[in-house]
Design a protein around this motif. Sequence first.
Motif, PDB file in Angstrom:
ATOM      1  N   ALA A 190    -140.444 -26.754  -2.731  1.00 51.36           N
ATOM      2  CA  ALA A 190    -140.571 -25.453  -2.075  1.00 51.36           C
ATOM      3  C   ALA A 190    -140.708 -24.388  -3.143  1.00 51.36           C
ATOM      4  O   ALA A 190    -140.109 -24.507  -4.220  1.00 51.36           O
ATOM      5  CB  ALA A 190    -139.361 -25.159  -1.186  1.00 51.36           C
ATOM      6  N   LEU A 191    -141.496 -23.361  -2.843  1.00 55.40           N
ATOM      7  CA  LEU A 191    -141.677 -22.243  -3.765  1.00 55.40           C
ATOM      8  C   LEU A 191    -141.977 -21.018  -2.914  1.00 55.40           C
ATOM      9  O   LEU A 191    -143.103 -20.815  -2.475  1.00 55.40           O
ATOM     10  CB  LEU A 191    -142.791 -22.538  -4.762  1.00 55.40           C
ATOM     11  N   VAL A 192    -140.928 -20.247  -2.671  1.00 55.52           N
ATOM     12  CA  VAL A 192    -141.008 -19.093  -1.773  1.00 55.52           C
ATOM     13  C   VAL A 192    -140.997 -17.815  -2.589  1.00 55.52           C
ATOM     14  O   VAL A 192    -140.246 -17.694  -3.567  1.00 55.52           O
ATOM     15  CB  VAL A 192    -139.817 -19.095  -0.791  1.00 55.52           C
ATOM     16  N   SER A 193    -141.819 -16.861  -2.191  1.00 61.39           N
ATOM     17  CA  SER A 193    -141.824 -15.528  -2.793  1.00 61.39           C
ATOM     18  C   SER A 193    -141.928 -14.516  -1.665  1.00 61.39           C
ATOM     19  O   SER A 193    -142.824 -14.603  -0.814  1.00 61.39           O
ATOM     20  CB  SER A 193    -143.009 -15.375  -3.754  1.00 61.39           C
ATOM     21  N   GLN A 194    -140.983 -13.575  -1.625  1.00 63.28           N
ATOM     22  CA  GLN A 194    -140.984 -12.545  -0.606  1.00 63.28           C
ATOM     23  C   GLN A 194    -140.978 -11.164  -1.266  1.00 63.28           C
ATOM     24  O   GLN A 194    -140.294 -11.001  -2.283  1.00 63.28           O
ATOM     25  CB  GLN A 194    -139.736 -12.675   0.283  1.00 63.28           C
ATOM     26  N   PRO A 195    -141.713 -10.182  -0.712  1.00 60.76           N
ATOM     27  CA  PRO A 195    -142.571 -10.285   0.466  1.00 60.76           C
ATOM     28  C   PRO A 195    -143.842 -11.080   0.167  1.00 60.76           C
ATOM     29  O   PRO A 195    -144.272 -11.168  -0.978  1.00 60.76           O
ATOM     30  CB  PRO A 195    -142.897  -8.833   0.796  1.00 60.76           C
ATOM     31  N   THR A 196    -144.392 -11.661   1.223  1.00 65.01           N
ATOM     32  CA  THR A 196    -145.593 -12.470   1.065  1.00 65.01           C
ATOM     33  C   THR A 196    -146.716 -11.891   1.922  1.00 65.01           C
ATOM     34  O   THR A 196    -146.621 -10.751   2.387  1.00 65.01           O
ATOM     35  CB  THR A 196    -145.295 -13.937   1.406  1.00 65.01           C
ATOM     36  N   PHE A 197    -147.749 -12.665   2.166  1.00 69.28           N
ATOM     37  CA  PHE A 197    -148.934 -12.156   2.843  1.00 69.28           C
ATOM     38  C   PHE A 197    -149.488 -13.219   3.775  1.00 69.28           C
ATOM     39  O   PHE A 197    -149.127 -14.405   3.684  1.00 69.28           O
ATOM     40  CB  PHE A 197    -150.005 -11.756   1.817  1.00 69.28           C
ATOM     41  N   ASP A 198    -150.360 -12.806   4.672  1.00 70.46           N
ATOM     42  CA  ASP A 198    -151.066 -13.731   5.567  1.00 70.46           C
ATOM     43  C   ASP A 198    -152.427 -14.010   4.951  1.00 70.46           C
ATOM     44  O   ASP A 198    -153.284 -13.132   4.921  1.00 70.46           O
ATOM     45  CB  ASP A 198    -151.217 -13.099   6.953  1.00 70.46           C
ATOM     46  N   PRO A 199    -152.680 -15.232   4.442  1.00 68.89           N
ATOM     47  CA  PRO A 199    -153.965 -15.506   3.781  1.00 68.89           C
ATOM     48  C   PRO A 199    -155.163 -15.256   4.692  1.00 68.89           C
ATOM     49  O   PRO A 199    -156.222 -14.840   4.224  1.00 68.89           O
ATOM     50  CB  PRO A 199    -153.860 -16.987   3.405  1.00 68.89           C
ATOM     51  N   ALA A 200    -154.992 -15.498   5.989  1.00 74.24           N
ATOM     52  CA  ALA A 200    -156.117 -15.328   6.907  1.00 74.24           C
ATOM     53  C   ALA A 200    -156.486 -13.866   7.101  1.00 74.24           C
ATOM     54  O   ALA A 200    -157.572 -13.565   7.604  1.00 74.24           O
ATOM     55  CB  ALA A 200    -155.780 -15.965   8.255  1.00 74.24           C
ATOM     56  N   SER A 201    -155.596 -12.947   6.717  1.00 75.45           N
ATOM     57  CA  SER A 201    -155.861 -11.527   6.937  1.00 75.45           C
ATOM     58  C   SER A 201    -156.688 -10.894   5.824  1.00 75.45           C
ATOM     59  O   SER A 201    -157.115  -9.746   5.957  1.00 75.45           O
ATOM     60  CB  SER A 201    -154.535 -10.766   7.068  1.00 75.45           C
ATOM     61  N   LEU A 202    -156.919 -11.623   4.737  1.00 76.11           N
ATOM     62  CA  LEU A 202    -157.606 -11.007   3.598  1.00 76.11           C
ATOM     63  C   LEU A 202    -159.041 -10.628   3.932  1.00 76.11           C
ATOM     64  O   LEU A 202    -159.562  -9.634   3.427  1.00 76.11           O
ATOM     65  CB  LEU A 202    -157.578 -11.957   2.399  1.00 76.11           C
ATOM     66  N   ASP A 203    -159.713 -11.399   4.769  1.00 72.62           N
ATOM     67  CA  ASP A 203    -161.073 -11.032   5.165  1.00 72.62           C
ATOM     68  C   ASP A 203    -161.101  -9.748   5.981  1.00 72.62           C
ATOM     69  O   ASP A 203    -162.139  -9.100   6.093  1.00 72.62           O
ATOM     70  CB  ASP A 203    -161.719 -12.168   5.970  1.00 72.62           C
ATOM     71  N   ARG A 204    -159.975  -9.399   6.549  1.00 72.75           N
ATOM     72  CA  ARG A 204    -159.892  -8.167   7.348  1.00 72.75           C
ATOM     73  C   ARG A 204    -159.407  -6.988   6.515  1.00 72.75           C
ATOM     74  O   ARG A 204    -159.140  -5.909   7.036  1.00 72.75           O
ATOM     75  CB  ARG A 204    -158.955  -8.384   8.544  1.00 72.75           C
ATOM     76  N   GLY A 205    -159.233  -7.217   5.199  1.00 72.51           N
ATOM     77  CA  GLY A 205    -158.877  -6.128   4.310  1.00 72.51           C
ATOM     78  C   GLY A 205    -157.395  -5.892   4.135  1.00 72.51           C
ATOM     79  O   GLY A 205    -156.982  -4.866   3.609  1.00 72.51           O
ATOM     80  N   ALA A 206    -156.565  -6.826   4.597  1.00 75.20           N
ATOM     81  CA  ALA A 206    -155.116  -6.668   4.441  1.00 75.20           C
ATOM     82  C   ALA A 206    -154.577  -7.750   3.508  1.00 75.20           C
ATOM     83  O   ALA A 206    -155.055  -8.880   3.533  1.00 75.20           O
ATOM     84  CB  ALA A 206    -154.427  -6.777   5.809  1.00 75.20           C
ATOM     85  N   PRO A 207    -153.589  -7.468   2.693  1.00 74.98           N
ATOM     86  CA  PRO A 207    -152.993  -6.142   2.482  1.00 74.98           C
ATOM     87  C   PRO A 207    -153.860  -5.302   1.552  1.00 74.98           C
ATOM     88  O   PRO A 207    -154.667  -5.845   0.794  1.00 74.98           O
ATOM     89  CB  PRO A 207    -151.662  -6.481   1.815  1.00 74.98           C
ATOM     90  N   PRO A 208    -153.713  -3.982   1.578  1.00 68.50           N
ATOM     91  CA  PRO A 208    -154.501  -3.136   0.670  1.00 68.50           C
ATOM     92  C   PRO A 208    -154.082  -3.365  -0.776  1.00 68.50           C
ATOM     93  O   PRO A 208    -152.930  -3.721  -1.047  1.00 68.50           O
ATOM     94  CB  PRO A 208    -154.166  -1.711   1.132  1.00 68.50           C
ATOM     95  N   PRO A 209    -155.022  -3.184  -1.715  1.00 72.19           N
ATOM     96  CA  PRO A 209    -154.697  -3.423  -3.132  1.00 72.19           C
ATOM     97  C   PRO A 209    -153.549  -2.591  -3.659  1.00 72.19           C
ATOM     98  O   PRO A 209    -152.862  -3.007  -4.585  1.00 72.19           O
ATOM     99  CB  PRO A 209    -156.008  -3.073  -3.852  1.00 72.19           C
ATOM    100  N   ASP A 210    -153.303  -1.412  -3.073  1.00 75.69           N
ATOM    101  CA  ASP A 210    -152.255  -0.534  -3.577  1.00 75.69           C
ATOM    102  C   ASP A 210    -150.952  -0.664  -2.780  1.00 75.69           C
ATOM    103  O   ASP A 210    -150.092   0.214  -2.837  1.00 75.69           O
ATOM    104  CB  ASP A 210    -152.725   0.918  -3.573  1.00 75.69           C
ATOM    105  N   ASP A 211    -150.786  -1.760  -2.045  1.00 77.22           N
ATOM    106  CA  ASP A 211    -149.563  -1.985  -1.276  1.00 77.22           C
ATOM    107  C   ASP A 211    -148.370  -1.993  -2.236  1.00 77.22           C
ATOM    108  O   ASP A 211    -148.286  -2.841  -3.133  1.00 77.22           O
ATOM    109  CB  ASP A 211    -149.650  -3.325  -0.542  1.00 77.22           C
ATOM    110  N   PRO A 212    -147.419  -1.065  -2.098  1.00 82.12           N
ATOM    111  CA  PRO A 212    -146.303  -0.990  -3.054  1.00 82.12           C
ATOM    112  C   PRO A 212    -145.393  -2.214  -3.011  1.00 82.12           C
ATOM    113  O   PRO A 212    -144.638  -2.464  -3.957  1.00 82.12           O
ATOM    114  CB  PRO A 212    -145.556   0.279  -2.618  1.00 82.12           C
ATOM    115  N   ARG A 213    -145.454  -3.005  -1.945  1.00 78.91           N
ATOM    116  CA  ARG A 213    -144.609  -4.201  -1.866  1.00 78.91           C
ATOM    117  C   ARG A 213    -145.145  -5.344  -2.727  1.00 78.91           C
ATOM    118  O   ARG A 213    -144.461  -6.318  -2.952  1.00 78.91           O
ATOM    119  CB  ARG A 213    -144.504  -4.665  -0.416  1.00 78.91           C
TER     120      ARG A 213
END
Length: 497
Positions: A190-213
């Motif tokens: 296991a290798l967990v890192s939080q906060p994380t992201f939804d890989p499927a959302s990248l084509d929709r432009g999320a998360p933004p490059p300047d996301d402070p998290r």
Amino acid sequence: MTGASPSIAGHVVRVAAVALAGLAVVAAATVYWGFVAAPSLAARPDNPRRIAFEQRIRRGRILDRRGAVLAASGGPEAAADPASPPARQYPVPAAAPVVGFQTWRYGAGGDPRVTYGVGGAEAAYDDALRGDLGMSWRQLIASRVLHRPLAGHDVVLTLDAGLQAQAAELLGAREGAVVVVDVGSGAVRALVSQPTFDPASLDRGAPPPDDPRRPLFNRATQGRYTPGSVWKVVTLAAALEDGLTTLDATVADGDASDTFGGFRVACDNNPDGVTTFDMAHAFGWSCNLTFARLGTALGSARYRAHAERFGLGEAPPFPLPVASGSLSEHAELPPPELASAAFGQGEIVTTPLHLALIAAAVAGDGGLPVPYLLADVPGIRWGRLADERGTWRQPIGAATAAAVRRAMVVAATDGHARPARDAAGIEIGGKTGTAQLGGSQRPHAWFVGFAPADAPRVAVAVLVVNGGEGSAVAAPIGGRVLARAVAADDAASGDRE
């Protein structure tokens, strides 16, 4: 009839020379762009031919160690519109820090250096997933000349999807990381890192490059943090290895204090009224004074040498991006800094992955295993793609590792790591840490450990950034994760029988 005048002949020569020079430039440009620069041009993420070629590939799946799907192409969108690019599906969102992403958006993830939008295991094992690995010359011709779509290969990771999801759930919305490795082999469970992201959302432009998290920043492998008292594992190992102490040695540090170059250190963490104890309980109760004295007895040069033997200052080999830790910017540690480093404070920083490997080293024969992710590429020869395996470093011998294990079991039985044992419900070894950061910042909460206590099979490192007390916050997470990992092992053994 007279010959051409000298002026005309000169013009002809000059025109010929210019033409020849032009041909030479064209030839040179053809060679450069067609051969020298061709690979980099073809690899550019904004190359439309590359994108069109990639979109025809039937990309392989990414599976966990038991066959659970972590990434696959297709889904409802593909069924509704077969002509659309095959979207990638990620059924286990918690696995994103390992699985990574594959997307058609240029510069996906806010990093324009990413090749046409792949990261994590999707990038590390791209040759297999897109079908290049093991391709015959007939398949190469069919793909490159006849433009027939490639069929990628499935990739099996060492990851346990259930363990990954549980560790992420236990960490919750808090910033931090959890790493679980196999003690004997270095396989990453296991290798967990939080906060994380939804890989499927990248084509929709999320998360933004300047996301402070910074959700695409892998805190488990790239985050450098003050380790606090979990680093006492290394200090104890170094002192034992050099014969400076034994676990049965008695110290009377409970109500004492001392100064190191003007820096005052006291024990502080021992139970009320208990002033004399053995070295194993000095470790279990995390007595800073005892460890400051051990570090001072080792001396700056020897202490740095031991830290480097444990790999500090070097990134462990791993298929994902990894940062290296560091001890100090000073070649010769001043007395206050040496004392602080010995109990995990001062300038020292390291990563959760590295601390999990250190826990695995003392849980095993004293060698830090090479962490790896790739378990199999079924149906083909995949040696060229294989992760490095084996022993990365051998900082201590087996006898020293056994002694540190014993101290960690004492810490989980009688010391501040007891909440991890209580949460696990089985016998374990562990060490907590509360890394002080100064000012108004809350400390980082840490736990490292292994299970089962008598024959360790898995090791863990838990970090909760600015989480508070390690024993109250990180230890229960580590205990539950260890219990789940051991139970999964036992279940797999039963299935094989």
